[in-house]
Design a protein around this motif. Structure first.
Motif: not given
Length: 204
Positions: A68-81
């Motif tokens: 989804g999107t972070t509070l800072d407006g950045k795209k985020f995907d948990l699979t990156g971790y």
């Protein structure tokens, strides 16, 4: 007249019981609904004293998928971790129990980074970003936080993994992204360490 006089103690007893229940729910966490829910099926899990549940490797199921999107407006995907142990905390700026645990989580995130542990937050049911952004700044939280105003991201969790009506919740995800441990309440740094230690000790 005798039956009428006996009704008062019963009424008083019901009031006391209802008050005790409400107090217990307040201590346990913050509610967003008057409805009831359950933590679901705990098969394959064991209780960690003073914390929550840890699940045996063979019973962990599929990796959790959150994006989804972070509070800072950045795209985020948990699979990156993937490959890292992840601490996933669900919170809201309106939740007093979330405020109580926030400083400890922020400190733990800094201390555990050297062990390859990544913290991630999910801010849920805050209708605007101003309040959660202030929350993050006030508590010195530096790790990414997904913004989930509708609570829809909580539906990505396996059935029974959480009660979406009550937060905070904290999960330890193993290196494959599966839920390895969970505490459906506010946690202290020492409680978090007890949840984290056995997962960090796993080889993969």
């Amino acid at each position: 007249m005798r039956p009428q006089s006996n009704s008062r103690p019963r009424t008083r007893h019901r009031v006391v019981a209802a008050t005790a229940l409400a107090t217990a729910l307040t201590v346990a966490g913050c509610s967003t609904s008057t409805g009831s829910g359950g933590a679901g099926d705990n098969a394959g899990s064991r209780v960690l004293p003073g914390t929550g549940l840890i699940t045996a490797v063979k019973d962990r199921g599929t990796p959790l998928d959150l994006s989804g999107t972070t509070l800072d407006g950045k795209k985020f995907d948990l699979t990156g971790y993937r490959g890292k142990v992840v601490i996933l905390n669900i919170w809201g700026s309106w939740c007093s129990a979330c405020r109580a645990e926030a400083d400890g989580l922020a400190a733990a995130a800094g201390a555990d980074a050297a062990q390859g542990v990544q913290f991630v937050g999910v801010d849920t049911r805050d209708p605007q970003t101003a309040q959660p952004k202030a929350f993050v700044a006030d508590h010195g939280i530096a790790y990414p936080n997904l913004y989930d105003p509708s609570g829809s991201l909580l539906l990505s969790f396996p059935r029974g993994a959480l009660d979406p009506q009550f937060i905070p919740d904290t999960f330890v995800l193993d290196r494959q992204g599966r839920i390895a441990a969970r505490a459906l309440k506010a946690v202290s740094a020492s409680e978090l360490n007890r949840m984290l230690a056995p997962v960090l000790a796993e080889k993969s």
